[in-house]
Design a protein around this motif. Sequence first.
Motif, PDB file in Angstrom:
ATOM      1  N   ALA A 224       0.855  -1.182   0.000  1.00 59.83           N
ATOM      2  CA  ALA A 224       0.000   0.000   0.000  1.00 59.83           C
ATOM      3  C   ALA A 224       0.897   1.242   0.000  1.00 59.83           C
ATOM      4  CB  ALA A 224      -0.909   0.011   1.223  1.00 59.83           C
ATOM      5  N   PRO A 225       1.001   1.943  -1.132  1.00 58.31           N
ATOM      6  CA  PRO A 225       1.786   3.180  -1.148  1.00 58.31           C
ATOM      7  C   PRO A 225       1.055   4.295  -0.409  1.00 58.31           C
ATOM      8  CG  PRO A 225       0.773   2.802  -3.280  1.00 58.31           C
ATOM      9  CD  PRO A 225       0.433   1.610  -2.442  1.00 58.31           C
ATOM     10  N   ALA A 280      -2.826  -0.252  -5.021  1.00 61.30           N
ATOM     11  CA  ALA A 280      -1.904  -1.212  -4.411  1.00 61.30           C
ATOM     12  C   ALA A 280      -0.923  -1.713  -5.458  1.00 61.30           C
ATOM     13  CB  ALA A 280      -2.676  -2.378  -3.804  1.00 61.30           C
ATOM     14  N   LEU A 281       0.185  -2.230  -4.989  1.00 56.62           N
ATOM     15  CA  LEU A 281       1.226  -2.750  -5.867  1.00 56.62           C
ATOM     16  C   LEU A 281       1.537  -4.194  -5.504  1.00 56.62           C
ATOM     17  CD1 LEU A 281       3.658   0.297  -5.749  1.00 56.62           C
ATOM     18  CD2 LEU A 281       2.069  -0.280  -7.584  1.00 56.62           C
ATOM     19  N   LEU A 282       1.599  -5.048  -6.516  1.00 59.57           N
ATOM     20  CA  LEU A 282       2.063  -6.413  -6.320  1.00 59.57           C
ATOM     21  C   LEU A 282       3.496  -6.462  -6.841  1.00 59.57           C
ATOM     22  CD1 LEU A 282       0.176  -9.678  -7.391  1.00 59.57           C
ATOM     23  CD2 LEU A 282       2.634  -9.491  -7.127  1.00 59.57           C
ATOM     24  N   GLU A 307      11.400   1.798   2.250  1.00 55.91           N
ATOM     25  CA  GLU A 307      10.325   2.611   1.690  1.00 55.91           C
ATOM     26  C   GLU A 307       9.354   3.092   2.764  1.00 55.91           C
ATOM     27  OE1 GLU A 307      10.356   3.836  -1.251  1.00 55.91           O
ATOM     28  OE2 GLU A 307      12.190   2.742  -1.690  1.00 55.91           O
ATOM     29  N   PHE A 308       9.189   2.322   3.834  1.00 56.17           N
ATOM     30  CA  PHE A 308       8.419   2.815   4.980  1.00 56.17           C
ATOM     31  C   PHE A 308       9.085   4.070   5.543  1.00 56.17           C
ATOM     32  CE2 PHE A 308       6.541  -1.534   5.510  1.00 56.17           C
ATOM     33  CZ  PHE A 308       5.214  -1.148   5.581  1.00 56.17           C
ATOM     34  N   GLU A 309      10.399   3.990   5.693  1.00 53.68           N
ATOM     35  CA  GLU A 309      11.143   5.128   6.250  1.00 53.68           C
ATOM     36  C   GLU A 309      11.076   6.344   5.336  1.00 53.68           C
ATOM     37  OE1 GLU A 309      15.063   3.684   6.944  1.00 53.68           O
ATOM     38  OE2 GLU A 309      14.451   2.253   8.496  1.00 53.68           O
ATOM     39  N   VAL A 314       3.037   2.691   3.255  1.00 54.08           N
ATOM     40  CA  VAL A 314       2.403   2.779   4.578  1.00 54.08           C
ATOM     41  C   VAL A 314       1.987   1.414   5.109  1.00 54.08           C
ATOM     42  CG1 VAL A 314       1.611   5.137   4.220  1.00 54.08           C
ATOM     43  CG2 VAL A 314       0.141   3.242   3.530  1.00 54.08           C
ATOM     44  N   ASP A 315       1.918   0.401   4.243  1.00 56.55           N
ATOM     45  CA  ASP A 315       1.538  -0.928   4.706  1.00 56.55           C
ATOM     46  C   ASP A 315       1.934  -1.944   3.641  1.00 56.55           C
ATOM     47  OD1 ASP A 315       0.543  -2.923   6.304  1.00 56.55           O
ATOM     48  OD2 ASP A 315      -1.537  -2.199   6.319  1.00 56.55           O
TER      49      ASP A 315
END
Length: 468
Positions: A224-225, A280-282, A307-309, A314-315
């Motif tokens: 989840a971007p 969403a991205l796979l 990428e979270f950082e 975000v998930d």
Amino acid sequence: MSPAFLEAARAIVGPEFALAGSDIEPRYLEPARYAPGQAAALLRPATATQVAELVALAAAHDLTLVPQGAHTGLVRAATPTDAGRHVLLATDRLREHFDFDPLDRTLRVSAGYKLSEINERLEPEGLFFPIDLSADPSVGGMLAHNTGGTRMLRYGDVRANTLGLAVVLPQGQVLQAGRGLQKDNTGLALQQLFVGSSGSLGLITEATLKLHPLPRQRAAALVAPADVESVLPLYQALMASELAGLVSAFEGISRPALQAALEHLGDAGKLFDGQLPEYALLIELASELPAARLDLNALLQEVLEREFESGRVVDAVIGADEEIWALRHSISEGLRDWGKVIGFDISLPRRHFMRFRAEGAVWLAKHFPPARLADFGHLGDGGLHFNLAWPHEAPPLDAEAMARLRAGINDIVLRLGGSFSAEHGVGPQIQQAYWQLSDPVGLRLAGEIQVLLNPKQTLGLTRFGPAE
């Protein structure tokens, strides 16, 4: 169709494999997405020699042969529509050759074999033909429409993995195009002329395919971007990293497409605590190295933590590869639950991918408000299935409205430098778009080639020249 034709066809293939009228099984007439067709006869040859004899016979009787593989295509190029002149030639019995060369890593295979059969038989050799689809097409069908699939980002399309073909031309001559070599620069690569030709230049009876090592491990994540604006920067970061050579899929899935798939699978609140992201991205990594030497799950998790950082992610769901891919392959079924599926198989320059999604959604909401848009696709190679469901309860679209719908979306595609047919090929479903949107010089040249090879248009339903 004359009785003499059917009698001669039965003499070639046998009475049980040359059927007419109500004896034709419905599955040969029912396409994946559209209304059933009709045919004068169904022919099921078992050898390339029989194909050549049937093609010559149909030409002599001025009948149109419609080649058909597994009938999984979405542009109706394999669905006959004329009960008087269209003769269906099914390739499902063409299984003469399955010749595996372990040293060259090639496979000479007849057109009737299905993709699943090929990869099941190659698995013990540690190799596979790397086209990944939710459908199970035949070799001939994949070649006729130049299939791409979800892992084209890493392996390329069918064209990139075809080394040679055997083709029956519309007058019955047999052409051996290409020697099955990795390197062969002795003249025009004629085999490439027939890949993507929708069966209207010649009927493919066998192919020599390039094989690839079967990955020993894969690792997938559903990501989840933070927002849509983060998607392409995330793609760029991944493809610029040390993991770029391991990326086998980078798929984009809109929130409605996720919702449709989850509802179809019976667990709409399963992912992301029921709060589905807008997009969403796979993401999948694959390697020929075993996990003991290269832990792909750990590498993927490391990338996602970075990428979270950065704030772009975000998930994420990781470690559930089969469930993630089952979700991806259930989107089309989910859309059918919502209504009549209207599909646009397009591709775009990546820089315009998100712009098209936004403009297309606005245009649809203004001109066709009942449509439920649920786009998804192969973001890594620029492919997009801009699909929508027309609700069952809404008044059906007539031919004029459908033409306006397709013209409106295709206008945006062309304005942004895209293609109105990314991987489904050209067939009757998009024939008008082909005529209206293709380069005039290219149309004229394509028409001249078709006239040269198929002057009486007795093979296939697609017309590659300008509209008559």
